[in-house]
Write a protein that holds these residues in place. Sequence first.
Motif, short mmCIF file in Angstrom:
data_model
loop_
_atom_site.label_atom_id
_atom_site.label_comp_id
_atom_site.label_asym_id
_atom_site.label_seq_id
_atom_site.Cartn_x
_atom_site.Cartn_y
_atom_site.Cartn_z
N GLN A 1 -1.07 3.05 -5.62
CA GLN A 1 -0.45 4.37 -5.14
C GLN A 1 -1.95 5.56 -4.81
O GLN A 1 -3.27 5.23 -5.81
N GLU A 2 -2.22 6.06 -3.12
CA GLU A 2 -3.28 7.11 -3.53
C GLU A 2 -2.98 8.40 -4.94
O GLU A 2 -1.74 9.04 -4.47
N GLY A 3 -3.65 8.60 -4.91
CA GLY A 3 -3.49 9.82 -5.99
C GLY A 3 -4.56 10.59 -6.52
O GLY A 3 -5.67 9.10 -6.97
N GLY B 1 2.31 -1.90 3.81
CA GLY B 1 2.56 -0.52 3.35
C GLY B 1 2.14 0.92 4.29
O GLY B 1 1.97 0.57 5.41
N VAL B 2 2.14 1.25 3.59
CA VAL B 2 2.02 3.54 4.86
C VAL B 2 0.40 3.39 4.23
O VAL B 2 0.16 3.67 3.43
N THR B 3 -0.31 4.21 5.49
CA THR B 3 -0.07 4.24 6.95
C THR B 3 -0.42 2.93 7.41
O THR B 3 -1.57 3.00 6.50
N THR B 4 -0.08 2.31 8.90
CA THR B 4 -0.84 1.70 9.37
C THR B 4 -2.52 1.86 9.87
O THR B 4 -3.12 0.66 9.50
N GLU B 5 -2.41 2.63 10.48
CA GLU B 5 -3.60 3.17 10.96
C GLU B 5 -4.34 3.86 9.54
O GLU B 5 -5.63 3.84 9.39
N VAL B 6 -3.84 4.44 8.63
CA VAL B 6 -4.94 4.47 8.02
C VAL B 6 -5.12 4.15 6.42
O VAL B 6 -5.96 2.88 6.26
N CYS B 7 -4.34 4.34 5.61
CA CYS B 7 -4.98 3.83 4.18
C CYS B 7 -4.73 2.10 4.66
O CYS B 7 -5.45 1.07 3.55
N VAL B 8 -3.59 1.27 5.09
CA VAL B 8 -3.39 0.01 5.58
C VAL B 8 -4.90 -0.77 6.06
O VAL B 8 -5.35 -1.89 5.85
N ASP C 1 5.69 10.84 -2.12
CA ASP C 1 4.73 11.37 -1.38
C ASP C 1 4.91 11.17 0.39
O ASP C 1 4.32 12.06 0.82
N PHE C 2 4.88 10.16 0.49
CA PHE C 2 4.15 9.88 2.24
C PHE C 2 5.99 9.49 2.83
O PHE C 2 6.05 9.67 3.91
N ILE C 3 6.40 9.51 1.78
CA ILE C 3 7.77 8.88 2.32
C ILE C 3 8.75 9.61 2.68
O ILE C 3 10.00 9.72 2.83
N ILE D 1 0.79 -0.46 -0.31
CA ILE D 1 -0.06 -0.23 0.00
C ILE D 1 0.64 0.92 -0.21
O ILE D 1 2.00 1.82 1.51
N ASP D 2 1.01 2.45 -1.25
CA ASP D 2 0.96 3.59 -0.50
C ASP D 2 2.89 4.23 -0.75
O ASP D 2 2.79 4.50 -0.36
N MET D 3 3.78 3.24 -1.01
CA MET D 3 4.86 3.28 -0.20
C MET D 3 5.31 4.63 -2.12
O MET D 3 6.12 3.96 -2.69
N GLY E 1 -9.02 6.72 -2.83
CA GLY E 1 -9.74 6.57 -1.03
C GLY E 1 -8.00 6.44 -0.70
O GLY E 1 -7.26 5.89 -0.74
N LYS E 2 -8.89 5.94 0.28
CA LYS E 2 -7.43 5.94 1.38
C LYS E 2 -7.55 3.93 1.83
O LYS E 2 -6.50 3.25 1.48
N GLY E 3 -8.88 3.30 1.42
CA GLY E 3 -9.33 1.74 1.21
C GLY E 3 -8.97 1.47 -0.03
O GLY E 3 -9.78 2.99 -1.41
C1 C5J Z 1 -1.94 6.79 3.10
C2 C5J Z 1 -2.69 8.59 4.55
N1 C5J Z 1 -1.58 5.63 2.60
N2 C5J Z 1 -1.95 8.71 5.61
N3 C5J Z 1 -2.50 7.71 3.05
O1 C5J Z 1 -2.40 5.62 4.25
O2 C5J Z 1 -3.09 9.98 3.90
#
Ligand code: C5J
Length: 221
Positions: free
Chosen positions: A71-73, A156-163, A28-30, A23-25, A131-133
């Motif tokens: 990829q979130e976008g 992947g990232v982040t554990t509590e949001v998209c994962v 923009d997040f890292i 998820i979403d590595m 989306g997040k999911g």
């Molecule tokens: C993810 C976010 N990938 N935190 N997105 O967790 O907005």
Amino acid sequence: MAIIAAQPYDFECPIERLGLIVIDMQRDFIEPGGFGEALGNDVRPLGRIVPVVHELLTLFRRLQRPIVHTQEGHARDLSDCPPAKRRRGEASLRIGDPGPMGRVLIEGEPGFAIVPELAPLPGELVIRKPGKGAFYATSLDETLRGLGLSHLLFAGVTTEVCVQTTMREANDRGYECLLCEDATESYFPAFKSAALAMIRAQGGIVGWTAPLRAVREGLGG
Ligand code: C5J
């Protein structure tokens, strides 16, 4: 049948029905200068899991099991970005704004890319998600069913949001879900621990968690 020593109890999976979801590595997040940092986060903890996620990719490539990268976008015209999502937070950069890595969380921009160490190989599936999911407004469910998958390993990232959101969506759709504990990270250590605890509480109400070592041992890696 592979058996992975997990919490709250062993995760049993037929290897021929197992896939890896990363998820979403994304930069923009890292990486510094991206959306994660614009939201006020210290992004360094996320970068530390890159070698672990790389090990999982190597294992699944060797086992010739399906790999899905998300990829979130958003589309360039932001037509799939709800105004409420864009407004949210007190970011110094908002979704779609030009930043050091191009327009934030916009398809095709440098920051949207997966970090180079984890770049998808030809043949691996890549899903853009607004989306997040990862199941929301994507073809992920049809794709996984088409591949005959019933068991999913998450990183992947982040554990509590998209994962966690994606694991909950997968759980509701009947997939058996395992999260690799050291291949996921949060900007907030307490949120990571809480998310892992929530996933495996009540007999694995959302799924299982296990460290990389146990995943490797269970899958013969
Ligand atoms: C993810 C976010 N990938 N935190 N997105 O967790 O907005």
